[in-house]
Design an enzyme around this catalytic site. Structure first.
Site, short mmCIF file in Angstrom:
data_model
loop_
_atom_site.label_atom_id
_atom_site.label_comp_id
_atom_site.label_asym_id
_atom_site.label_seq_id
_atom_site.Cartn_x
_atom_site.Cartn_y
_atom_site.Cartn_z
NE ARG A 1 -3.64 -2.21 0.81
CZ ARG A 1 -4.85 -2.44 0.06
NH1 ARG A 1 -5.12 -1.52 -0.81
NH2 ARG A 1 -5.24 -3.62 -0.09
CG LEU B 1 2.57 3.48 4.21
CD1 LEU B 1 3.73 3.15 4.94
CD2 LEU B 1 1.11 3.23 5.16
CG ASN C 1 9.57 0.00 0.76
OD1 ASN C 1 9.20 -0.75 1.04
ND2 ASN C 1 9.70 0.47 -0.46
CB THR C 2 13.20 -4.17 1.08
OG1 THR C 2 13.96 -4.70 0.09
CG2 THR C 2 11.97 -4.90 1.47
CG HIS C 3 11.35 -1.20 -5.18
ND1 HIS C 3 9.94 -1.35 -5.16
CD2 HIS C 3 12.07 -0.96 -6.17
CE1 HIS C 3 9.81 -1.21 -6.67
NE2 HIS C 3 10.57 -1.18 -7.25
#
Ligand code: GRF
Length: 247
Positions: free
Chosen positions: A131, A133, A147-149
């Site tokens: 999602r 944020l 975050n991990t992407h």
């Protein structure tokens, strides 16, 4: 127990560890046999949507005696997220906040923010949380959301990074662990790891190899951020030594 559109697990009835005046926590497991406190433990909240293999890497790292971090809450946006099961197995509190229980995105963000804030996190980690944020959430935890992407940002932002990298025909892709700002897949980069595309790769196979890198880098990034060893200037995130932290 149900609170304003969220579902807290039974485990949430257990008290979270006590917080020390500097914002960190001490917990019983962190005491030596003589009762002497060994280290302060930093609190981590993890948000998941799915399988939760990155969450598992965080739980495993936190279980190491000298980790210095504790996952205190795992939050999901859907009750079926397998990550919740991993959290329960590790005896970590869980909660679910479903977008469908909220009239709009802002109220979903606020519910999520309030639950996360109540857990008093030192670090908030998005580990496969699918999602976007909003600003209310991000601004509540400045410089503390990771975050991990699964791509080498800024290439292939968004929800289908691995599929799009394959479709583009790149020979190298990878993962990025970064701080979260108000744009999607955008904040300052902490770590990246390159993963070559191999002949015969499909999305799942390539993603699995990318995840192996994420499992290595995400716990490291969480620990360093929790220890205050990340300094950000503009887009650049730099690591400082433990000695520099206390200066
Ligand atoms: C990871 O590759 C993450 O980068 C992406 O979603 C995947 C989540 O995997 N956003 P898992 O749920 O941790 O196994």
């Amino acid at each position: 127990m149900r609170r304003s559109g969220s579902i807290l697990s039974g485990a949430a009835a257990r008290r979270l560890p006590e917080r020390a005046p500097d914002g960190s926590i001490r917990r019983a497991e962190n005491q030596s046999r003589t009762g002497e406190a060994v280290a302060d433990v930093k609190r981590v909240v993890v948000l998941v949507s799915g399988h939760g293999s990155n969450l598992q890497a965080l739980l495993d790292a936190a279980a190491e005696p000298a980790s210095g971090v504790a996952v205190v809450l795992v939050l999901a946006d859907r009750p079926g997220a397998h990550g919740l099961e991993r959290a329960r197995r590790a005896r970590v509190d869980t909660a679910v906040v479903r977008p469908a229980d909220h009239p709009d995105r802002r109220s979903f963000d606020l519910a999520l923010r309030d639950l996360v804030a109540a857990a008093r996190p030192d670090v908030v980690c998005l580990a496969g949380f699918m999602r976007i944020l909003g600003p209310e959430f991000v601004r509540a935890f400045p410089g503390r959301v990771l975050n991990t992407h699964p791509s080498l940002l800024p290439a292939f932002r968004g929800a289908h990074a691995v599929r799009e990298a394959l479709a583009y025909g790149v020979q190298v892709t990878g993962c990025t662990v970064h701080l979260v700002d108000e744009e999607v897949d955008h904040g300052p980069v902490l770590f990246q790891s390159a993963v070559p595309v191999e002949p015969g790769d499909d999305e799942d196979r390539l993603h699995e190899r990318i995840k192996q890198q994420e499992h290595r880098l995400l716990p490291l990034a969480v620990r360093l951020l929790a220890e205050g060893r990340v300094r950000v200037e503009g887009r650049r995130a730099q690591l400082v030594t433990a000695e520099e932290v206390s200066r």
